[in-house]
Design an enzyme around this catalytic site. Structure first.
Site, PDB file in Angstrom:
ATOM      1  N   LYS A 266      -3.594 -14.608  -8.707  1.00  0.00           N
ATOM      2  CA  LYS A 266      -4.829 -14.651  -7.751  1.00  0.00           C
ATOM      3  C   LYS A 266      -6.023 -13.781  -8.086  1.00  0.00           C
ATOM      4  O   LYS A 266      -5.620 -12.305  -8.704  1.00  0.00           O
ATOM      5  CB  LYS A 266      -4.248 -14.162  -6.155  1.00  0.00           C
ATOM      6  CG  LYS A 266      -5.796 -14.103  -5.199  1.00  0.00           C
ATOM      7  CD  LYS A 266      -4.976 -13.563  -3.800  1.00  0.00           C
ATOM      8  CE  LYS A 266      -6.017 -13.489  -2.742  1.00  0.00           C
ATOM      9  NZ  LYS A 266      -6.764 -11.977  -2.508  1.00  0.00           N
TER      10      LYS A 266
ATOM     11  N   LYS B 136      -9.732  -8.049  -5.789  1.00  0.00           N
ATOM     12  CA  LYS B 136     -10.710  -7.002  -5.943  1.00  0.00           C
ATOM     13  C   LYS B 136      -9.548  -5.734  -6.491  1.00  0.00           C
ATOM     14  O   LYS B 136      -9.913  -5.388  -7.581  1.00  0.00           O
ATOM     15  CB  LYS B 136     -11.326  -6.417  -4.792  1.00  0.00           C
ATOM     16  CG  LYS B 136     -12.437  -6.902  -4.231  1.00  0.00           C
ATOM     17  CD  LYS B 136     -12.917  -6.385  -2.832  1.00  0.00           C
ATOM     18  CE  LYS B 136     -12.080  -7.299  -1.616  1.00  0.00           C
ATOM     19  NZ  LYS B 136     -13.032  -7.440  -0.565  1.00  0.00           N
TER      20      LYS B 136
ATOM     21  N   LYS C 270       0.643  -1.323   0.049  1.00  0.00           N
ATOM     22  CA  LYS C 270      -0.008  -0.069  -0.030  1.00  0.00           C
ATOM     23  C   LYS C 270       0.913   1.219   0.057  1.00  0.00           C
ATOM     24  O   LYS C 270       0.299   2.241   0.303  1.00  0.00           O
ATOM     25  CB  LYS C 270      -0.758   0.074   1.334  1.00  0.00           C
ATOM     26  CG  LYS C 270      -1.963  -1.201   1.211  1.00  0.00           C
ATOM     27  CD  LYS C 270      -2.756  -0.984   2.283  1.00  0.00           C
ATOM     28  CE  LYS C 270      -3.534  -2.474   2.666  1.00  0.00           C
ATOM     29  NZ  LYS C 270      -4.539  -2.860   1.616  1.00  0.00           N
TER      30      LYS C 270
HETATM   31  P1  ATP Z   1      -8.210  -7.012  -1.843  1.00  0.00           P
HETATM   32  O1  ATP Z   1      -7.606  -6.782  -3.456  1.00  0.00           O
HETATM   33  O2  ATP Z   1      -8.934  -5.836  -1.601  1.00  0.00           O
HETATM   34  O3  ATP Z   1      -7.177  -7.486  -0.971  1.00  0.00           O
HETATM   35  P2  ATP Z   1      -9.305  -9.546  -2.409  1.00  0.00           P
HETATM   36  O4  ATP Z   1     -10.141  -9.850  -3.704  1.00  0.00           O
HETATM   37  O5  ATP Z   1      -7.892 -10.066  -2.232  1.00  0.00           O
HETATM   38  O6  ATP Z   1      -9.414  -7.934  -1.959  1.00  0.00           O
HETATM   39  P3  ATP Z   1     -10.080 -10.478   0.465  1.00  0.00           P
HETATM   40  O7  ATP Z   1     -11.274  -9.412   1.059  1.00  0.00           O
HETATM   41  O8  ATP Z   1      -8.585  -9.763   0.860  1.00  0.00           O
HETATM   42  O9  ATP Z   1     -10.167 -10.225  -1.220  1.00  0.00           O
HETATM   43  O10 ATP Z   1     -10.041 -11.948   0.596  1.00  0.00           O
HETATM   44  C1  ATP Z   1     -10.980 -12.553   1.860  1.00  0.00           C
HETATM   45  C2  ATP Z   1     -10.926 -13.745   1.789  1.00  0.00           C
HETATM   46  O11 ATP Z   1     -11.494 -14.302   0.704  1.00  0.00           O
HETATM   47  C3  ATP Z   1      -9.351 -14.400   1.708  1.00  0.00           C
HETATM   48  O12 ATP Z   1      -8.632 -14.650   2.851  1.00  0.00           O
HETATM   49  C4  ATP Z   1      -9.754 -15.975   0.987  1.00  0.00           C
HETATM   50  O13 ATP Z   1     -10.166 -16.711   1.846  1.00  0.00           O
HETATM   51  C5  ATP Z   1     -10.829 -15.379   0.142  1.00  0.00           C
HETATM   52  N1  ATP Z   1     -10.286 -15.212  -1.196  1.00  0.00           N
HETATM   53  C6  ATP Z   1     -10.127 -14.261  -1.701  1.00  0.00           C
HETATM   54  N2  ATP Z   1      -9.698 -14.140  -3.062  1.00  0.00           N
HETATM   55  C7  ATP Z   1      -9.440 -15.433  -3.388  1.00  0.00           C
HETATM   56  C8  ATP Z   1      -9.102 -16.182  -4.437  1.00  0.00           C
HETATM   57  N3  ATP Z   1      -8.674 -15.538  -5.555  1.00  0.00           N
HETATM   58  N4  ATP Z   1      -9.072 -17.689  -4.295  1.00  0.00           N
HETATM   59  C9  ATP Z   1      -9.688 -18.060  -3.313  1.00  0.00           C
HETATM   60  N5  ATP Z   1      -9.944 -17.397  -2.039  1.00  0.00           N
HETATM   61  C10 ATP Z   1      -9.874 -15.979  -2.051  1.00  0.00           C
HETATM   62 MG    MG Z   2      -6.737  -9.563  -0.267  1.00  0.00          MG
END
Ligand code: ATP
Ligand code: MG
Length: 333
Positions: free
Chosen positions: A196, A199, A118
């Site tokens: 991965k 978001k 960040k």
């Molecule tokens: P950000 O980009 O803001 O970090 P994100 O899309 O990575 O958002 P998070 O809110 O960080 O989503 O994810 C919360 C939880 O959702 C993770 O700890 C994991 O358990 C699950 N998760 C998120 N993205 C994935 C993915 N691509 N595959 C499997 N599980 C996921």
């Molecule tokens: Mg995340």
């Protein structure tokens, strides 16, 4: 026999995508019968790195709640609640802060990574560095025994159990240690082929995406860049279309045949993509239908959040009372 308690949750920073669906939502839906499950929408935690954009956090509380209900979380079995409306959590955080050293906080590998990602540098908000303590307050406030988390969240559970042990040693047996449960499914990659779906990387298919959007995203998916003509032999590994077919497809035989054909050559990306669209539509269309209902009945979603939060408030207030009693902070009793 009483059911074991689970706490999980999400930061309301955006709608949920297929990564969340396979990585956490599906698991929560499977667990809600056997466990006493609380799902916390962690708006305060989301504010630690979005404090200057509260609008984003506030609007996504409702969006995430709609995603939960549409995907199949049943409010009769799972308690969905909003962190900021549970003041006991903030108060617990205050007492726990005394039990953690600054150097311990700064050593947390997840936090260290995130600070780098960040680009906070010297301007890291104290609230952000502190969020593992606040997360310990989330978990212990519910006396949760089981916490399903992604691999990257393991240090948070370690930090929580350190706090629990310190508290119990100093003030007497009060809090419950928890166990991290890491889902067996690997991470779902992004539509761009990045490791991965996330978001913040903008490489996701959202469970609220309409069928036109899903179609467009699949048609633009990363496949095998060397598979130029249909007759060329293609690679299946690292090919997002096949990775998703493995995760979401049910006709395993057909998928294996398609893979063999693709590797031999003669199977075009348009055909594999069209099939993936069909497969994803099967998963997403019932969710989309239900979500449309909740879009039109937001008052029902708010009512679920309100009653869930009221129930959670009783549970977390009771924990705070136990904590203050153990510490002897109960002057007017
Ligand atoms: P950000 O980009 O803001 O970090 P994100 O899309 O990575 O958002 P998070 O809110 O960080 O989503 O994810 C919360 C939880 O959702 C993770 O700890 C994991 O358990 C699950 N998760 C998120 N993205 C994935 C993915 N691509 N595959 C499997 N599980 C996921
Ligand atoms: Mg995340």
């Amino acid at each position: 026999m009483s059911k074991k308690i689970i706490l999980t949750g999400d930061r309301p920073t955006g709608k949920l995508h297929l990564g969340h669906y396979v990585g956490s939502l599906k698991n929560r839906i499977a667990m809600q019968d056997e466990y006493e499950q609380y799902v916390l929408i962690a708006d305060q935690q989301a504010l630690t790195d979005n404090f200057d954009n509260p609008e984003k956090v506030i609007t996504n509380v409702l969006e995430v709640a709609k995603d939960y209900l549409a995907a199949g979380l049943d409010p009769a079995k799972t308690t969905i609640c909003i962190q900021s409306q549970l003041p006991a959590i903030a108060e617990l955080t205050m007492y726990y802060m005394n039990l953690v050293t600054m150097s311990r906080l700064m050593r947390n590998p997840t936090v260290k990574n995130e600070i780098k990602q960040k680009n906070f540098g010297e301007s890291t908000p104290a609230g952000f560095v502190n969020y593992p303590i606040s997360q310990a307050a989330d978990i212990t406030a519910f006396k949760a025994e089981v916490v399903p988390v992604g691999e990257d969240q393991k240090p948070m559970i370690e930090q929580t159990n350190e706090i629990v042990r310190s508290f119990n040693r100093i003030y007497g047996e009060t809090l419950v240690e928890c166990e991290a449960v890491i889902p067996k499914v690997g991470r779902l990659c992004g539509i761009d082929g990045k490791a991965k779906m996330s978001k913040s990387l903008g490489n996701g298919i959202y469970i609220s995406d309409d069928s036109e959007t899903v179609k467009k995203k699949v048609m633009g998916m990363y496949t095998d860049p060397d598979h130029i003509r249909v007759e060329d032999p293609g690679k299946v590994e690292g090919n997002v279309v096949f990775e998703y077919l493995d995760v979401f497809g049910t006709d395993k035989e057909k998928i294996e045949e398609m893979k063999d054909h693709y590797k031999r050559g003669g199977l075009g990306d348009v055909v594999t993509k069209r099939y993936l669209i069909e497969v994803l539509e099967e998963v997403l269309s019932p969710i989309r239908e239900k979500r449309k209902y909740y879009d039109e009945h937001e008052d029902e979603v708010m009512a679920v959040l309100k009653s869930g939060t009221e129930k959670a408030r009783k549970v977390t207030d009771k924990t705070l009372e136990d904590v203050k009693n153990s510490m002897g902070i109960n002057y007017f009793k």
